[in-house]
Design an enzyme around this catalytic site. Structure first.
Site, PDB file in Angstrom:
ATOM      1  N   ARG A 190      40.973   2.736   4.300  1.00  0.00           N
ATOM      2  CA  ARG A 190      40.182   3.892   4.152  1.00  0.00           C
ATOM      3  C   ARG A 190      38.926   3.931   4.765  1.00  0.00           C
ATOM      4  O   ARG A 190      38.604   4.554   5.595  1.00  0.00           O
ATOM      5  CB  ARG A 190      39.960   4.101   2.620  1.00  0.00           C
ATOM      6  CG  ARG A 190      41.124   4.556   1.833  1.00  0.00           C
ATOM      7  CD  ARG A 190      40.867   4.741   0.371  1.00  0.00           C
ATOM      8  NE  ARG A 190      40.552   3.237   0.024  1.00  0.00           N
ATOM      9  CZ  ARG A 190      40.283   3.034  -1.471  1.00  0.00           C
ATOM     10  NH1 ARG A 190      40.005   4.193  -2.210  1.00  0.00           N
ATOM     11  NH2 ARG A 190      39.924   1.933  -1.815  1.00  0.00           N
TER      12      ARG A 190
ATOM     13  N   ASN B  22      43.953   6.686  -1.645  1.00  0.00           N
ATOM     14  CA  ASN B  22      45.083   5.909  -2.175  1.00  0.00           C
ATOM     15  C   ASN B  22      45.691   6.689  -3.057  1.00  0.00           C
ATOM     16  O   ASN B  22      45.180   7.383  -3.852  1.00  0.00           O
ATOM     17  CB  ASN B  22      44.589   4.525  -2.631  1.00  0.00           C
ATOM     18  CG  ASN B  22      44.186   3.577  -1.570  1.00  0.00           C
ATOM     19  OD1 ASN B  22      44.670   3.691  -0.495  1.00  0.00           O
ATOM     20  ND2 ASN B  22      43.433   2.524  -1.993  1.00  0.00           N
TER      21      ASN B  22
END
EC number: 6.2.-.-
Length: 763
Positions: free
Chosen positions: A31, A49
């Site tokens: 990320r 996620n």
């Protein structure tokens, strides 16, 4: 989780893409990596996620540049299995954010634990860093993952870091896209993170004074002592009840290893892999003779946790700078699993005090819980590539691609070196090494591992597989699961495991050279040439049977197999001369004359027989001792005309056994003749069957293939005969890989049953 905006995003987007990434994409810094790419290319959107992996949306003119960089520059621990891209409507976002994780059924996975990265080591020994000498330093590129995770998605609340609230500095790093710890779920520092019970300098002082120290690590406790102190090593053996089985040693760096071992370049690459396995290499003369008695190879590893590096730093006198990290250090330690009497690895602090207090002079714990226990992985380089002897920390739960989607099955292994395998989609997830199911603690570990693997994968099994043997705990558990059940023959599962990892579809020819597995006839098999096709198997050949006097005791007392060999060659009168100390030799001889002993086709027992006849090992204090000591004598295998006979698929080494028993070559000569004959005989046996069956690829499995001389010699001999041998690479060739083969066979059986149902419905 706070939402963080990237500045400089494009104000005039030309396209918006939804990008779905599947694979090992959580807990690896993906990320923040995506965040940085979005900032680089002036894109808006978000990353989060979820149960399937990582979901991205990007908006802007340079979306193709983003996609190219995503594939090319992925984080070092990430594995991308698939990228799905969909063009969607524009949203007009002005920034890029990291959103809170979404729930849902898990289709992603946690990555394996990784050794401390160089950037963290630089900070660990930087006096100006707030992480200076902190034994739990990590970032998005290193540290524990699998062993601290209870569930997915991989976020701090689902790990054993949940009890540690971030201090202001850690929270700032966690939220700062310029930090290497941006969204690093394991972030902690001396102010807010886990703490060690005992200072590293004190641990080193005690080890140098001859003490045995139990130290809590990543996947469990280690028992440590000074590897150069023969008295300390001998005392560790006495207390742990491990008379002769080799220990592994840990050294500070490659230069230090060179003082004690002679790794090849390929072995050194494996030693330095981010998983930091124990690697078996040629010894330069072990630090203490008791480390690996009567062996010429030794298991070595490098530090992989911050605490390990701190121990070697203390041993070097707490030097400043970084030069010491590359310099030779003669401080070397035994680092062996803390599991008394063959029980599972100790992971809990209270359990450590209960189970290790009679072994360790000092117990060093910390307050970060180990959620999943995992032993050190053990590997070797065989035929120029890595091969596992034990697969655990650093590699589990990395999946094995089965090539096609299939039903979810669970396979429960056998009894020794047990693992379990769970399949999901096209992937097989083989658990960490569990061990032998000989006691209640091991059975609890087995149950714990199965529950955790099913939970972390978020699957419901549709079928179960187990061994043929009816008395194994794993078999009884499979029967209780009330699922379609496949009972896989032991050696067929060995062949199926290698075929599965190499993507062999259709019938597979393979040999399983093993210690024991129950055959279709309930006999003791172990030297089998087989054809495996899906869930079915055919025995095409086997080693000539030998008597198995005393049943299981023959595996612990090789002299018994030596007696069986004498019976096979009609020379039992030699027993008194060859085995004068064996109190039961006369009774065994009489039972052999009367044909009262069961039979075995085991290659493992053949090794025992030859080692006993050569006087190398008459009683075994650990599994495989006779074979390992026999292998250690070999400088180069020797061919011996007439050493074997091949008739109707039966490979008979009686002529070789007769030579060893009657001509009494030296132990080294006997070992070299034996290995040479095995290589030549097995190659002829396999090649003849391959030609008859129309196969060119041959799977080589079973525990005896851990013998590097046999494995490499047989591979070379088969290639010279125009065949393509396949060795186990993704899982061990021994019973640690058995559950993978069972799973592959169960999937095939399930698929065949579904096809039959469809055909019946159509009819």
């Amino acid at each position: 989780m706070s939402v963080v905006a990237a500045t400089g995003a494009s104000r005039e987007p030309s396209a918006r893409l939804r990008i779905r990434l599947r694979g090992a994409v959580q807990g690896v810094g993906f990320r923040p990596f995506a965040y940085g790419l979005a900032a680089r290319y002036g894109l808006s959107g978000f990353a989060l996620n979820d149960g399937e992996g990582l979901l991205l949306e990007i908006e802007g003119a340079r979306h193709e540049d983003f996609l190219s960089a995503l594939r090319r520059e992925k984080p070092p621990l990430a594995t991308i299995d698939s990228i799905d891209v969909e063009r969607i409507d524009l949203c007009g976002d002005s920034d890029f954010s990291i959103r809170e994780s979404a729930g849902g059924r898990s289709q992603t996975r946690i990555v394996a634990d990784a050794a401390t990265c160089e950037a963290c080591l630089d900070e660990l020994f930087d006096a100006t860093s707030r992480f200076h000498l902190y034994p739990f330093i990590t970032c998005t590129h290193c540290g524990p993952r699998f062993t601290i995770s209870s569930s997915l998605p991989y976020d701090r609340p689902q790990t054993s870091m949940a009890p540690f609230a971030m201090c202001a500095d850690c929270a700032r790093d966690y939220a700062d896209p310029r930090s290497r710890r941006f969204h690093a779920e394991t972030i902690a520092c001396p102010t807010c993170g886990p703490r060690l019970d005992v200072e590293p300098g004190v641990i080193v002082e005690r080890i140098r004074a001859g003490a045995i120290v139990a130290v809590k690590g990543i996947g469990g406790y280690h028992l440590m002592c000074d590897a150069r102190n023969a008295g300390a090593v001998a005392e560790l053996r006495r207390r742990k009840e491990r008379d002769a089985k080799p220990f592994a040693i840990m050294a500070a760096n490659a230069a230090s290893l060179a003082l004690f071992a002679e790794p090849t370049e390929a072995e050194l690459d494996l030693i330095q892999h981010r998983a930091r396995p124990i690697v078996v290499v040629k010894s330069r003369g072990t630090p203490a003779p008791a480390i690996a008695p009567r062996l010429t190879r030794i298991g070595v590893m490098l530090p992989y946790a911050p605490l390990h590096h701190l121990l070697f730093h203390a041993a070097a006198g707490f030097p400043a700078g970084r030069d010491w990290r590359e310099e030779a250090n003669d401080f070397v330690i035994v680092a062996t699993s803390a599991n008394p009497g063959g029980e599972p690895l100790v992971v809990d602090d209270a359990d450590a005090r209960r189970r290790l207090s009679s072994i360790a002079d000092l117990i060093v714990g910390h307050d970060r819980a180990i959620v999943v226990r995992a032993d050190d992985s053990v590997a070797a380089v065989v035929d120029c590539a890595p091969a596992f002897l034990r697969r655990a920390r650093g590699y589990t739960p990395d999946p094995i691609d089965l090539g096609a989607d299939g039903p979810c099955v669970v396979a429960l292994g056998a009894h020794l070196k047990t693992t379990v395998t769970v399949t999901r989609g096209r992937e097989a997830f083989v658990s960490q090494h569990i061990g032998d199911l000989d006691d209640a603690e091991s059975v609890r570990f087995f149950d714990e591992t199965l529950r955790h693997l099913l939970s972390i994968l978020d699957v419901t099994p549709e079928a179960v597989a187990c061994d043929l043997h009816p008395d194994f705990y794993s078999t009884r558990l499979a029967e209780e699961m009330e699922l379609p059940l496949l009972r896989a023959q032991h050696h067929a599962a060995h062949v199926a495991a290698i075929a599965a990892e190499h993507g062999v579809s259709g019938p597979a020819l393979g040999v399983a050279l093993d210690g024991y597995g129950m055959g279709d006839d309930r006999g003791a098999w172990g030297g089998e040439l087989m054809r495996v096709d899906g869930s079915t198997w055919t025995r095409l050949g086997h080693l000539a049977p030998l008597a198995l006097p005393g049943g299981d005791r023959a595996a612990r007392e090789p002299w018994r197999m030596g007696m069986a060999a004498l019976a096979a060659i009609g020379r039992l009168e030699l027993a008194e001369r060859l085995f004068p100390e064996a109190a039961l030799a006369d009774k065994i001889a009489e039972s052999l004359r009367r044909g009262m002993a069961p039979k075995t086709t085991s290659m493992g027992r053949l090794f025992d027989a030859a080692a006993a006849l050569a006087g190398v090992c008459l009683e075994q204090r650990y599994e495989g001792q006779a074979a390992m000591e026999f292998e250690a004598l070999v400088e180069a295998p020797r061919t011996l005309p007439g050493a074997f006979a091949l008739r109707d698929g039966v490979l008979d080494f009686s002529p070789l056994l007769s030579l060893i028993a009657t001509e009494r070559p030296s132990p080294r000569e006997a070992a070299e003749f034996f290995h040479g004959a095995l290589i030549e005989g097995c190659a002829e046996w396999i090649a003849a069957t391959a030609q008859a069956q129309g196969h060119s690829r041959v799977a080589l499995g079973g525990g005896c293939m851990m013998n590097r001389i046999l494995a490499e010699g047989l591979v070379e001999a088969l290639r010279l005969r125009g065949l393509f041998p396949l060795l186990a690479r993704a899982v061990p060739c021994n019973d640690g890989g058995l559950s993978l083969g069972q799973a592959a066979m169960a999937r095939a059986a399930f698929a065949a049953a579904e096809r039959e149902k469809e055909s019946a419905a159509c009819a």
